[in-house]
Enzyme design. Structure first.
Site, PDB file in Angstrom:
ATOM      1  NE  ARG A  60      -3.693   0.238   2.300  1.00 43.82           N
ATOM      2  CZ  ARG A  60      -4.308   0.520   3.448  1.00 43.82           C
ATOM      3  NH1 ARG A  60      -4.333  -0.386   4.425  1.00 43.82           N
ATOM      4  NH2 ARG A  60      -4.871   1.692   3.645  1.00 43.82           N
ATOM      5  CD  GLN A  90     -12.802   7.330   7.988  1.00 43.29           C
ATOM      6  OE1 GLN A  90     -13.160   6.277   8.525  1.00 43.29           O
ATOM      7  NE2 GLN A  90     -13.445   7.855   6.968  1.00 43.29           N
ATOM      8  CG  ASN A  91      -8.110   8.651   3.177  1.00 39.75           C
ATOM      9  OD1 ASN A  91      -8.891   7.769   3.523  1.00 39.75           O
ATOM     10  ND2 ASN A  91      -8.428   9.581   2.298  1.00 39.75           N
ATOM     11  CB  VAL A  92      -2.840   5.333   6.182  1.00 38.71           C
ATOM     12  CG1 VAL A  92      -3.674   5.006   7.426  1.00 38.71           C
ATOM     13  CG2 VAL A  92      -3.090   4.313   5.076  1.00 38.71           C
ATOM     14  CG  ASP A  93      -3.845   8.984   0.889  1.00 44.35           C
ATOM     15  OD1 ASP A  93      -4.887   8.372   0.627  1.00 44.35           O
ATOM     16  OD2 ASP A  93      -3.803  10.234   1.035  1.00 44.35           O
ATOM     17  CG  HIS A 108      -8.000   5.717  10.941  1.00 38.81           C
ATOM     18  ND1 HIS A 108      -9.006   5.468  10.027  1.00 38.81           N
ATOM     19  CD2 HIS A 108      -8.619   5.871  12.133  1.00 38.81           C
ATOM     20  CE1 HIS A 108     -10.173   5.456  10.649  1.00 38.81           C
ATOM     21  NE2 HIS A 108      -9.969   5.719  11.939  1.00 38.81           N
ATOM     22  CB  SER A 175     -18.715   3.660   3.824  1.00 29.61           C
ATOM     23  OG  SER A 175     -17.760   3.178   4.772  1.00 29.61           O
TER      24      SER A 175
HETATM   25  C1  BV8 Z   1     -11.243   2.083  18.445  1.00 26.60           C
HETATM   26  C2  BV8 Z   1      -5.884   2.249   9.196  1.00 26.60           C
HETATM   27  C3  BV8 Z   1     -11.218   2.127  20.809  1.00 26.60           C
HETATM   28  C4  BV8 Z   1      -5.380   0.939   8.736  1.00 26.60           C
HETATM   29  C5  BV8 Z   1      -8.252   1.955   9.697  1.00 26.60           C
HETATM   30  C6  BV8 Z   1     -17.953   2.137  18.078  1.00 26.60           C
HETATM   31  C7  BV8 Z   1     -17.091   2.997  18.748  1.00 26.60           C
HETATM   32  C8  BV8 Z   1     -15.724   2.751  18.764  1.00 26.60           C
HETATM   33  C9  BV8 Z   1     -15.204   1.634  18.081  1.00 26.60           C
HETATM   34  C10 BV8 Z   1     -16.054   0.788  17.404  1.00 26.60           C
HETATM   35  C11 BV8 Z   1     -17.431   1.043  17.393  1.00 26.60           C
HETATM   36  N1  BV8 Z   1     -18.007   0.064  16.656  1.00 26.60           N
HETATM   37  C12 BV8 Z   1     -17.056  -0.793  16.190  1.00 26.60           C
HETATM   38  C13 BV8 Z   1     -15.857  -0.381  16.629  1.00 26.60           C
HETATM   39  C14 BV8 Z   1     -14.590  -1.044  16.369  1.00 26.60           C
HETATM   40  C15 BV8 Z   1     -13.910  -0.540  15.114  1.00 26.60           C
HETATM   41  C16 BV8 Z   1     -14.840  -0.300  13.954  1.00 26.60           C
HETATM   42  O1  BV8 Z   1     -15.215   0.831  13.669  1.00 26.60           O
HETATM   43  N2  BV8 Z   1     -15.185  -1.385  13.247  1.00 26.60           N
HETATM   44  C17 BV8 Z   1     -16.019  -1.266  12.060  1.00 26.60           C
HETATM   45  C18 BV8 Z   1     -15.585  -2.323  11.047  1.00 26.60           C
HETATM   46  C19 BV8 Z   1     -17.461  -1.458  12.499  1.00 26.60           C
HETATM   47  N3  BV8 Z   1     -13.170   0.666  15.382  1.00 26.60           N
HETATM   48  C20 BV8 Z   1     -11.912   0.554  15.856  1.00 26.60           C
HETATM   49  O2  BV8 Z   1     -11.393  -0.515  16.139  1.00 26.60           O
HETATM   50  C21 BV8 Z   1     -11.154   1.852  16.042  1.00 26.60           C
HETATM   51  N4  BV8 Z   1     -10.541   1.853  17.351  1.00 26.60           N
HETATM   52  O3  BV8 Z   1     -12.415   2.232  18.424  1.00 26.60           O
HETATM   53  O4  BV8 Z   1     -10.486   2.118  19.601  1.00 26.60           O
HETATM   54  C22 BV8 Z   1     -11.163   0.727  21.280  1.00 26.60           C
HETATM   55  C23 BV8 Z   1      -9.932   0.264  21.701  1.00 26.60           C
HETATM   56  C24 BV8 Z   1      -9.869  -1.060  22.195  1.00 26.60           C
HETATM   57  C25 BV8 Z   1     -11.023  -1.870  22.195  1.00 26.60           C
HETATM   58  C26 BV8 Z   1     -12.230  -1.370  21.711  1.00 26.60           C
HETATM   59  C27 BV8 Z   1     -12.305  -0.070  21.236  1.00 26.60           C
HETATM   60  C28 BV8 Z   1     -10.011   1.939  15.032  1.00 26.60           C
HETATM   61  C29 BV8 Z   1     -10.540   2.082  13.637  1.00 26.60           C
HETATM   62  C30 BV8 Z   1      -9.365   2.399  12.700  1.00 26.60           C
HETATM   63  C31 BV8 Z   1      -9.012   1.170  11.885  1.00 26.60           C
HETATM   64  N5  BV8 Z   1      -8.000   1.540  10.893  1.00 26.60           N
HETATM   65  N6  BV8 Z   1      -7.302   2.342   8.848  1.00 26.60           N
HETATM   66  C32 BV8 Z   1      -5.451   0.839   7.226  1.00 26.60           C
HETATM   67  O5  BV8 Z   1      -5.832   1.805   6.549  1.00 26.60           O
HETATM   68  O6  BV8 Z   1      -5.101  -0.256   6.740  1.00 26.60           O
HETATM   69  S1  BV8 Z   1      -9.852   2.078   9.191  1.00 26.60           S
HETATM   70  C33 BV8 Z   1      -9.920   1.978   7.517  1.00 26.60           C
HETATM   71  O7  BV8 Z   1     -11.290   1.973   7.244  1.00 26.60           O
HETATM   72  C34 BV8 Z   1      -9.336   3.138   6.733  1.00 26.60           C
HETATM   73  O8  BV8 Z   1      -8.910   4.199   7.574  1.00 26.60           O
HETATM   74  C35 BV8 Z   1     -10.471   3.622   5.866  1.00 26.60           C
HETATM   75  O9  BV8 Z   1     -10.501   4.995   5.743  1.00 26.60           O
HETATM   76  C36 BV8 Z   1     -11.630   3.141   6.627  1.00 26.60           C
HETATM   77  C37 BV8 Z   1     -12.743   2.693   5.713  1.00 26.60           C
HETATM   78  O10 BV8 Z   1     -13.597   3.626   5.718  1.00 26.60           O
HETATM   79  P1  BV8 Z   1     -13.744   4.617   4.463  1.00 26.60           P
HETATM   80  O11 BV8 Z   1     -12.590   5.542   4.403  1.00 26.60           O
HETATM   81  O12 BV8 Z   1     -15.085   5.190   4.643  1.00 26.60           O
HETATM   82  O13 BV8 Z   1     -13.663   3.729   3.150  1.00 26.60           O
HETATM   83  P2  BV8 Z   1     -14.797   2.798   2.533  1.00 26.60           P
HETATM   84  O14 BV8 Z   1     -14.156   1.965   1.484  1.00 26.60           O
HETATM   85  O15 BV8 Z   1     -15.562   2.138   3.648  1.00 26.60           O
HETATM   86  O16 BV8 Z   1     -15.823   3.817   1.831  1.00 26.60           O
HETATM   87  C38 BV8 Z   1     -15.391   4.536   0.701  1.00 26.60           C
HETATM   88  C39 BV8 Z   1     -16.484   5.540   0.388  1.00 26.60           C
HETATM   89  O17 BV8 Z   1     -16.006   6.347  -0.673  1.00 26.60           O
HETATM   90  C40 BV8 Z   1     -17.773   4.901  -0.087  1.00 26.60           C
HETATM   91  O18 BV8 Z   1     -18.865   5.586   0.499  1.00 26.60           O
HETATM   92  C41 BV8 Z   1     -17.770   5.134  -1.599  1.00 26.60           C
HETATM   93  O19 BV8 Z   1     -19.079   5.360  -2.113  1.00 26.60           O
HETATM   94  C42 BV8 Z   1     -16.984   6.400  -1.696  1.00 26.60           C
HETATM   95  N7  BV8 Z   1     -16.251   6.563  -2.960  1.00 26.60           N
HETATM   96  C43 BV8 Z   1     -15.584   5.624  -3.681  1.00 26.60           C
HETATM   97  N8  BV8 Z   1     -15.033   6.220  -4.765  1.00 26.60           N
HETATM   98  C44 BV8 Z   1     -15.350   7.545  -4.703  1.00 26.60           C
HETATM   99  C45 BV8 Z   1     -16.119   7.765  -3.547  1.00 26.60           C
HETATM  100  N9  BV8 Z   1     -16.592   8.979  -3.202  1.00 26.60           N
HETATM  101  C46 BV8 Z   1     -16.297  10.013  -4.018  1.00 26.60           C
HETATM  102  N10 BV8 Z   1     -15.559   9.881  -5.144  1.00 26.60           N
HETATM  103  C47 BV8 Z   1     -15.067   8.673  -5.515  1.00 26.60           C
HETATM  104  N11 BV8 Z   1     -14.360   8.569  -6.633  1.00 26.60           N
END
Ligand code: BV8
Length: 224
Positions: A60, A90-93, A108, A175
């Site tokens: 990546r 949220q992006n790591v870029d 992140h 999302s």
């Molecule tokens: C934590 C780094 C406390 C690594 C990432 C409630 C409260 C707190 C925590 C939670 C909770 N519920 C669940 C959790 C746990 C968890 C979580 O959220 N899980 C999800 C799956 C439900 N959260 C955590 O673990 C967080 N930590 O809460 O700590 C804690 C501590 C200990 C114990 C318990 C709790 C940490 C979360 C961070 C994880 N790391 N990234 C890496 O990048 O590899 S997250 C990762 O997901 C990226 O950062 C990325 O950004 C993100 C995905 O989200 P999006 O950016 O939205 O990307 P996605 O593909 O989903 O959507 C893309 C969108 O773009 C779409 O809508 C699409 O339509 C649109 N799109 C596409 N192309 C285009 C476009 N829009 C415009 N133009 C285009 N061309």
């Protein structure tokens, strides 16, 4: 009368970098080489299979270095002429910074940096990969400086403060499925102008105007 520039806060996700060629988490179903991102981006994965995780981030990182900012990143950077802009991503870029944005918070982390697996000391990788056995000066294994699922994110309190102060909030390319970042939309003031820009979304947050379409087209239009 002091010229009070309006405060613009941008909340961005993987979709803002999609047109720069960087994959999002949903589009390929969150899969990478048949591994779920949620399985690879965790401390357990790093403990159980460090080479797989280091390879995932090395690939990546190489993609990030090859990518260029797109018109969405550039328009957000140029908006600093007219607004007091803060980007919370949220992006790591590093494409927001390479486009010229000067106030960017990576909740992140940043894949272009490494972190000691024992301390929070952060190191610039300057284009290098991280391999098993690569240690920091204090001898601890280096890991990618990214926040994995189950790890606490950075800058959340500051981010809440910025959103609460914002006159304009633009959420782009996310999302809103990852927490606690997604909770930030709840802190927008009732009198703020709020926009959501994505290709698709399950639910538009209350008070946000939905502008469906590619960021590199919609963001420059929105800021024109
Ligand atoms: C934590 C780094 C406390 C690594 C990432 C409630 C409260 C707190 C925590 C939670 C909770 N519920 C669940 C959790 C746990 C968890 C979580 O959220 N899980 C999800 C799956 C439900 N959260 C955590 O673990 C967080 N930590 O809460 O700590 C804690 C501590 C200990 C114990 C318990 C709790 C940490 C979360 C961070 C994880 N790391 N990234 C890496 O990048 O590899 S997250 C990762 O997901 C990226 O950062 C990325 O950004 C993100 C995905 O989200 P999006 O950016 O939205 O990307 P996605 O593909 O989903 O959507 C893309 C969108 O773009 C779409 O809508 C699409 O339509 C649109 N799109 C596409 N192309 C285009 C476009 N829009 C415009 N133009 C285009 N061309």
């Amino acid at each position: 009368m002091v010229n009070q520039r309006k405060k613009l806060v941008v909340l961005s996700g993987a979709g803002v970098s999609a047109e720069s060629g960087l994959g999002t988490f949903r589009d390929n179903g969150g899969l990478w080489n048949n591994h779920s991102v949620y399985d690879v981006a965790t401390p357990e994965a790093f403990h159980n299979n460090p080479e797989l995780v280091l390879d995932f981030y090395n690939q990546r990182r190489r993609d990030v270095y090859k990518a260029q900012p797109n018109p969405a990143h550039l328009a957000l950077a140029e908006a600093e002429r007219d607004f007091d802009v803060t980007v919370i991503t949220q992006n790591v870029d590093d494409l927001h910074e390479r486009a010229g944005s000067t106030d960017v918070y990576h909740v992140h982390g940043l894949v272009t940096q490494a972190r000691s697996s024992l301390t929070d000391e952060v190191f610039e990788l300057e284009g290098k990969d991280i391999h098993l056995g690569d240690t920091c000066p204090k001898g601890a294994q280096l890991r990618p400086h990214v926040v994995w699922f189950g790890e606490f994110i950075y800058h959340m309190d500051e981010a809440i403060g910025f959103v609460e102060q914002a006159d304009i909030v633009i959420v782009v390319g996310t999302s809103l499925k990852v927490f606690p970042f997604a909770n930030l939309v709840d802190y927008a003031r009732a009198d703020a102008q709020c926009f959501l820009v994505t290709q698709d979304i399950d639910a538009v947050p209350y008070g946000f105007q939905y502008k469906q379409g590619p960021a590199s087209t919609v963001i420059p239009q929105l800021l024109a």
